[in-house]
Design an enzyme around this catalytic site. Structure first.
Site, PDB file in Angstrom:
ATOM      1  N   ASP A 460      -5.514 -10.153  -0.572  1.00  0.00           N
ATOM      2  CA  ASP A 460      -4.749  -9.932   0.518  1.00  0.00           C
ATOM      3  C   ASP A 460      -3.476  -8.835  -0.093  1.00  0.00           C
ATOM      4  OD1 ASP A 460      -3.754  -8.065   2.783  1.00  0.00           O
ATOM      5  OD2 ASP A 460      -3.135 -10.328   3.291  1.00  0.00           O
ATOM      6  N   GLU A 463      -1.644  -3.373  -2.579  1.00  0.00           N
ATOM      7  CA  GLU A 463      -1.385  -2.624  -3.255  1.00  0.00           C
ATOM      8  C   GLU A 463      -0.788  -1.973  -4.057  1.00  0.00           C
ATOM      9  OE1 GLU A 463      -3.151  -3.016   0.834  1.00  0.00           O
ATOM     10  OE2 GLU A 463      -1.464  -4.141   0.012  1.00  0.00           O
ATOM     11  N   ASP A 727      -4.631  -5.021   8.710  1.00  0.00           N
ATOM     12  CA  ASP A 727      -4.267  -5.430   9.938  1.00  0.00           C
ATOM     13  C   ASP A 727      -3.574  -5.007  10.875  1.00  0.00           C
ATOM     14  OD1 ASP A 727      -3.475  -7.449   8.763  1.00  0.00           O
ATOM     15  OD2 ASP A 727      -1.150  -6.816   7.370  1.00  0.00           O
TER      16      ASP A 727
END
Length: 1029
Positions: A460, A463, A727
Site C-alpha cells: 500500500d 504512489e 480507499d
C-alpha cells in the site's frame, strides 16, 4: 489506505532548477511561458526516410522558429516505425541524441517483432506527410483512418510533448486510467490526468493511484482498435471538440488547450506530457477481445494466482489486537460463512513501523498461534507492508542504510518524508542493493519458523504517499504536529470473551477493572493520558499510555483492564498539540482488586498546568542524518533524462488533484541510483515495489505462486500483481463505480486479479448496501470485505440480511470457482479477459457500448446487478440472444431491449447463463477452497440459438509455479444431443462428473420450453468421453 485528516492542498510554488551542461540539440529557453502560444509551434519536417519490408526510419528536424512553449524545443528527432506482428504497429518518436527519458527496460520489457512480420501482411498501414510532419494509421482492409496527427503540429520540448489525433464524431472510448469516471469516456470537454497519487475516496474527475495510458476505440461493426502510449511522465489527455482556442494564459493555468462548445465541431484526442518520448503501440483488433489479447502481448501476460486466492477475504483497519482478529475468524465460522483468508492492516506493527510487531497487542507467539490455527483450518493469512521505513534506530532502517537502499538528497543524506510511523525513508528500487535488502527483511520477518508465516502479501501507499506537504522542510516537526505515529489503542490483558476453537492463550483471564478519573483543565488541542507501571497503562512507555476521554470535561476518564491484586504506580501526562508532553513530578499508587472486580475508581486532580516550556518534553523526533556520496548512484546515462530541467515546478501544469507534482509524494527532483529522476519515474514507483516484493515472496517460497495485491500500478503490472481499487467510500455511488473500475483493470489494463473494498472502506456502511455489495463483490476476481478504522465494523455476519446474502453469493461463486479459474488461466495464456464488458461479447450491438454495470463473468455467465439504491427493482439490458437464469434455469429470450426485474431480494443477484455455453460447476460449495476441490462436478449445458454449446475446464494443483501435470478439457454439445469431452487429461483431480444438465431445449425457432434434461452419471476427468443425451 489514507487518512481523512490528510487534506490535500497545493504545494508552495518553489522552483528548483537542476543545473547541468547544456545539450547541443537544445535551443535557448524562454524566460516566461505564461503566455505560451502553441499555434506558433512550427512542427517538424521529415528527411532521410529509409523504408524496409518491416517498417521505416526517418529524421525529423524542427520546421521553423522554435516556439519554446513550455520548455525548449528539440531540434532533431528520429522516427522509427515497426510492423511487429500482423496486428501490431510500433511508432517511436524520440530525440536524436537518445538522452530524453524513456521507461527503463528493466521496468517494462518491450515486445519484440515476429520474424515473419512485414508491411504487406499487416492489418494496419502507416502513412505520413513530410512537411509539416504528421502521420496516420489506417485499417488496411477498409482504409478507415484510426489515428491521424495532422490536426495540430507536433510539439517536442524538454519538458512538454503534445500530439493530437482526430476522432470520429461521438466516439466510444475506454481506458486512460486509473479513474472513476464513466467506463465509456466522456468526449465533451473531458480531461484525464495521469499522475499517481494517494486518493482517499477515489474521487471522480481526478488522478488516482495508477498509470495506464491505453485506450480502446470501439467503432461497432467497423471494428475496435487500441492505442498505447508507453510514457510514465505526468500526462494530461484531452478529448474534445474544436471550435475556438482558449486564451493563452487560461491554457497555462489549467493545462487545457481547447474549449469544447459545439457538437458539430471536429473531435480530437490530445496528449500533453511533462516529458519522455512518444512511444506508441497500435493494436488492430478488430474485435474488442482481440485488442485485449494484442495488448497483453505488449504489456505481458497476467500472473497466475493461487486457487485459494479466489476465496473470500476479510480485513478491517483499526483492529485493537490479535484477539480481535481471532474473534473475527471465529465469528465467521460460527455464522457458517466461508472465510478463506484473514488479513491484518498496519495495526499489527509497532508504532506503524514496517517489519515489526507490536509486542503488546500482536506479540509474536500469539501471531504464530493465529497463523497455525488458520493453516490447521485450511485458511490463509495476509498482512500489509508499506514502502516507507521509519527513520528510527531499528533493524529495517539500519539494514537499509547498510545496503544503500534508500533514496537520497543531493548532499548524500537519506531523503525524509512522513507517513504512518512518522519520519520515514523510502526505498530506491533502482539501487542494486535494494532487492537484497527487501529479500532479507522478508526472510527474517516472514520466516515460517521464527516470524509471521504469511501466505500472500498486501502492499500500500506506494504512489508513493507522503503526508508532509512540499517542501517538507521540517519532517520531524510535521510528524509531531500531525500525530504520526498515531497513538495505539489500549492494551488488553487477554481476549475479553471466549473465542471458540482457539487455544488457551486466546481465552479470557482474570482481570480487575479500574476507572481512572482526573480533574484537568486543558487548552485547545491538549489531551490527557494516564501512564504507569502496569502493562495496560504503558509500563512506563509513553507510546503505550492510555488516552482519557473528555466526555465529562473537566473530568477525564477511562476504564482500563488491570492485573489483579497488584500494586500499581501511575501518573497523568498532558499531551500537547505540537507532540510534546508535560509530565507530573509525582507518582500515585493503587492496589487493584480481585478477579473480575469492576467497582474500583480514582478521583484525582492533575498537578500540572498548561503548559510551560520548561516542563515540556518532546517525543523522540528522529536520528542523525544517514547517507553516503552520490557520485556513483547518480551518474548519468542514456535515456535518463535531459539536463537543465525544472524538476519541481515544470512550465506546463497538469491537473494533479494534490497540487504541485511534488506535493504529498516524493520530491520530484530526487535522483535515483543510475541517474533516473523521480520527475520521470514517479508513476512507476509502485510498479517497481510490486516487482521487488513479488521477487521477495518468491525468494522465501520459490515453488509457490506469490499473490501480491498492490494499490499503485503501471502498464504491465498485471504480470506481477493484482490490484484492489483503493480507499473507496461506503455509499451507493462507489458500489456502482466498483463495476466499471473492475472492467477497466480486468478487461482493458490486463490486471485481472482486481476488486473493490466490499461494503465500502470510508464511512459507515449499512445493511442493505452491504448485502447488495456482498453479492456483487462475489463476482469480482478479488473478493474482500475491508473497512476503515473508527467506523462501525462491517463483517458479513453482523447483520442477518448481509449474512444470508453472503452465504448465497459465496455458494454461487465457489460452485463456479473452477469455471472462473479456467477463465483466469485463459487470460494468463492468451490475454482473453476473465471479466468482460457487454460490448466485448456483443461488439456489433450499439446498445452495449455505454453499458458499465452489466458484465460477463467468464465467457458464459452474465452478471446484471441491481443498480437502484434501496430497491428490489432494477432494469437490465438483454441482448438479442438466448439466456438461462442461473438459479432457476428458466429460459430467457433477449430481444436487444431493456428489461425490468422486480422482487430482486437483497440476498441475491441476477445471473444468467449465455446460450452456447457449457459451464462446469462444483456439485456443492464448501467452507474452504481446499474442501471445495474435493467436490465432484456438475456440467450445465446452455444451448445457443443454433442448439450447440462449448466450454472449457482447466485443472491443476492450484498453487505451484511449475505444474507437474495439468488438464485442459474442452466440452462440446451438438445439435443431435451429443456431449463430448476432449483435450489433455494429465492432472487427476480425484473427482468426477456426476451429472449433466441440458437447459431449455427449443421446440420452434421462436419458442423455448422450460424443460431441462438432467442426467446422473459418473464420468472421470482423466480421459476423453462422449455421452448421448
Amino acid at each position: 489506505m489514507a487518512a481523512l485528516k490528510r487534506a490535500l492542498c497545493a504545494a508552495a510554488a518553489i522552483s528548483t532548477l537542476v543545473s547541468a551542461n547544456p545539450v547541443p540539440a537544445l535551443l535557448a529557453r524562454q524566460s516566461s511561458n505564461d503566455s505560451a502560444d502553441l499555434s506558433a509551434c512550427p512542427g517538424y519536417k521529415a528527411s532521410n526516410v529509409q523504408t524496409s519490408s518491416t517498417g521505416m526510419t526517418a529524421s525529423l528536424s524542427l520546421a521553423g522558429t522554435a516556439c519554446n512553449a513550455y520548455g525548449t524545443d528539440l531540434t532533431d528527432l528520429t522516427l522509427t516505425v515497426e510492423y511487429q506482428t500482423d496486428t501490431r504497429l510500433h511508432v517511436l518518436i524520440q530525440d536524436a541524441g537518445n538522452q530524453v527519458y524513456q521507461v527503463p527496460s528493466s521496468v517494462f520489457t518491450r515486445p519484440s517483432a515476429e520474424s515473419n512480420a512485414s508491411t504487406s501482411a499487416s492489418a494496419l498501414e502507416f502513412k505520413y506527410e513530410e512537411n509539416p510532419f504528421s502521420f496516420s494509421v489506417m485499417r488496411r482492409s477498409s482504409g478507415e483512418v484510426l489515428f491521424d496527427t495532422s490536426a495540430a503540429s507536433l510539439v517536442f520540448e524538454s519538458q512538454y510533448l503534445r500530439l493530437r489525433t482526430s476522432l470520429p464524431t461521438s466516439p466510444s472510448l475506454y481506458g486512460l486510467g486509473e479513474h472513476t469516471d464513466p467506463f465509456m469516456l466522456n468526449t465533451t470537454n473531458y480531461t484525464r490526468t495521469i499522475w499517481n497519487r494517494d486518493a482517499y475516496t477515489i474521487p471522480a474527475g481526478t488522478n488516482l493511484y495508477g498509470d495506464h495510458p491505453v485506450y480502446f476505440d470501439h467503432r461497432g461493426a467497423n471494428g475496435t482498435h487500441g492505442v498505447f502510449l508507453l510514457n510514465s511522465n505526468g500526462t494530461l489527455t484531452l478529448v474534445y471538440l474544436e471550435k475556438r482556442a482558449r486564451p493563452a494564459a487560461d491554457r497555462r493555468r489549467t493545462g487545457m488547450n481547447i474549449i469544447i462548445d459545439n457538437p458539430s465541431g471536429e473531435q480530437y484526442l490530445e496528449y500533453n506530457t511533462l516529458g519522455g518520448v512518444l512511444d506508441f503501440y497500435f493494436m488492430a483488433g478488430p474485435s474488442p477481445v482481440q485488442v485485449a489479447q494484442q495488448y497483453s502481448e505488449v504489456v505481458g501476460k497476467s500472473a497466475m494466482m493461487p486457487y485459494w486466492g479466489f476465496g473470500f477475504h476479510q480485513c478491517r483497519y483499526g483492529m485493537q489486537d490479535v484477539y480481535e482478529v481471532a474473534e473475527v475468524v471465529a465469528n465467521y465460522s460460527i455464522a457458517g460463512i466461508p472465510l478463506e483468508t484473514m488479513w491484518t492492516d498496519i495495526d499489527y506493527m509497532y508504532l506503524r513501523r514496517v517489519f515489526t510487531l507490536d509486542p503488546y497487542r500482536f506479540p509474536l507467539h500469539l501471531m504464530q498461534e493465529l497463523v497455525t490455527y488458520l493453516h490447521d483450518h485450511e485458511q490463509h493469512y495476509i498482512v500489509m507492508v508499506d514502502p516507507a521505513v521509519a527513520y528510527q534506530d531499528y533493524p529495517a532502517f539500519n539494514n537499509g542504510v547498510t545496503d544503500d537502499a534508500f533514496l537520497k538528497i543531493a548532499n548524500g543524506s537519506v531523503y525524509k518524508g512522513v507517513v504512518w510511523p512518522g519520519v520515514t525513508a523510502f526505498p530506491d528500487w533502482f539501487a542494486p542493493g535494494t532487492q537484497g535488502y527487501w529479500d532479507g527483511e522478508f526472510d527474517s520477518f516472514f520466516n515460517s519458523d521464527t516470524g509471521v508465516n504469511i501466505d500472500a502479501l498486501w502492499i500500500d501507499m506506494n504512489e508513493a504517499s507522503n503526508f508532509c506537504h512540499y517542501p517538507c522542510s521540517d519532517p520531524e516537526a510535521f510528524a509531531a504536529s500531525a500525530g504520526d505515529p498515531p497513538k495505539p489503542p489500549a492494551i488488553r490483558l487477554r481476549a475479553p470473551r471466549p473465542i471458540p476453537g482457539f487455544p488457551a492463550d486466546f481465552q479470557p483471564q482474570c482481570k480487575a477493572e479500574v476507572t481512572f478519573n482526573v480533574n484537568a483543565s486543558t487548552n485547545f488541542g491538549e489531551n490527557i493520558y494516564v501512564i504507569g507501571s502496569a502493562i495496560t497503562i504503558g509500563a512506563g512507555d509513553i507510546s503505550n499510555s492510555v488516552a482519557l476521554s473528555a466526555d465529562n470535561y473537566p473530568i477525564w476518564s477511562a476504564t482500563i483492564d488491570m492485573p489483579i491484586n497488584t500494586k500499581v504506580s501511575y501518573s497523568y501526562v498532558r499531551a500537547e498539540e505540537d507532540g510534546s508532553y508535560v509530565y507530573e513530578q509525582m507518582n500515585r499508587t493503587l492496589t487493584t482488586g480481585p478477579c473480575n472486580s469492576t467497582n474500583q475508581s480514582t478521583h484525582d486532580t492533575i498537578t500540572t498546568t498548561s503548559p510551560s516550556s520548561s516542563s515540556k518534553l518532546k517525543r523522540a523526533l528522529g536520528m542523525a542524518a544517514h547517507g553516503s556520496p552520490l557520485a556513483k548512484r547518480q551518474s548519468s546515462g542514456d535515456q535518463t533524462g535531459l539536463p537543465d530541467r525544472n524538476l519541481i515546478d515544470p512550465p506546463y501544469t497538469i491537473d494533479n488533484a494534490a497540487g504541485g507534482i511534488s506535493n504529498l509524494t516524493l520530491n520530484t527532483d530526487l535522483v535515483h541510483y543510475g541517474g533516473w529522476k523521480e520527475y520521470d519515474t514517479h508513476n512507476i514507483y509502485g510498479a517497481m515495489m510490486s516487482e521487488t516484493s513479488r521477487l521477495a515472496m518468491l525468494n522465501r517460497r520459490p515453488t509457490v505462486r506469490p499473490m501480491v495485491i498492490t494499490r499503485s500500478t503501471f502498464a504491465g503490472s498485471g504480470r506481477q500483481v493484482g490490484h484492489w481499487l483503493g480507499d473507496n467510500a461506503a455509499d451507493w455511488t462507489h458500489y456502482l463505480i466498483s463495476i466499471a473500475e473492475m472492467l477497466e483493470f480486468g478487461a482493458l489494463f490486463q490486471v485481472p486479479m482486481v476488486g473493490s473494498d466490499v461494503c465500502g472502506y470510508a464511512g459507515a456502511t449499512n445493511d442493505l448496501l452491504c448485502a447488495r455489495w456482498a453479492t456483487l463483490g462475489a463476482f469480482s476476481p478479488f473478493y474482500r470485505n475491508h473497512a476503515e478504522s473508527g467506523k462501525i465494523p462491517q463483517e458479513f455476519y453482523r447483520w442477518p440480511i448481509v449474512a444470508e446474502a453472503a452465504k448465497t453469493a459465496i455458494s454461487a461463486r465457489y460452485m463456479m470457482l473452477d469455471y472462473i479459474y479456467t477463465a483466469f488461466y485463459n487470460q494468463n495464456q492468451t490475454g482473453t479477459p476473465t471479466v468482460q464488458p457487454m460490448f466485448f461479447v456483443y461488439p456489433e450491438d450499439p446498445n452495449t457500448a455505454p453499458l458499465q454495470h452489466q458484465f460477463f463473468w467468464g465467457p458464459g455467465v452474465m452478471v446484471a446487478p441491481v443498480t437502484e439504491e434501496n430497491s428490489t427493482t432494477t432494469t437490465i439490458y438483454m441482448p438479442d440472444d438466448i439466456f438461462y437464469d442461473w438459479f432457476t434455469h428458466e429460459t430467457v429470450r433477449g430481444n436487444g431491449e431493456m428489461v425490468t426485474l422486480t422482487d430482486v431480494a437483497y440476498t441475491t443477484i441476477p445471473l444468467y447463463y449465455k446460450g452456447g455455453s457449457i459451464v462446469a460447476l462444483r456439485a456443492n460449495s464448501a467452507n474452504t477452497t481446499t474442501e471445495l476441490r474435493k467436490q465432484d462436478f456438475d456440467i450445465i449445458i446452455a444451448p445457443g440459438l443454433d442448439g450447440t454449446a462449448t466450454g472449457n475446464l482447466y485443472l491443476d494443483d492450484g498453487d505451484s509455479i511449475e505444474q507437474p501435470s495439468t488438464s485442459y478439457i474442452t466440452f462440446t454439445y451438438s445439435k443431435s444431443g451429443v456431449f463430448a469431452m476432449t483435450g489433455s487429461f494429465d492432472y487427476d483431480a480425484g473427482v468426477s462428473i456426476t451429472s449433466v444438465t441440458v437447459l431449455g431445449t427449443n421446440s420452434t425457432s421462436s419458442t423455448y420450453s422450460r424443460r431441462n434434461l438432467k442426467v446422473s452419471t459418473s464420468i472421470p476427468l482423466t480421459a476423453p468421453h462422449s455421452l448421448q443425451l
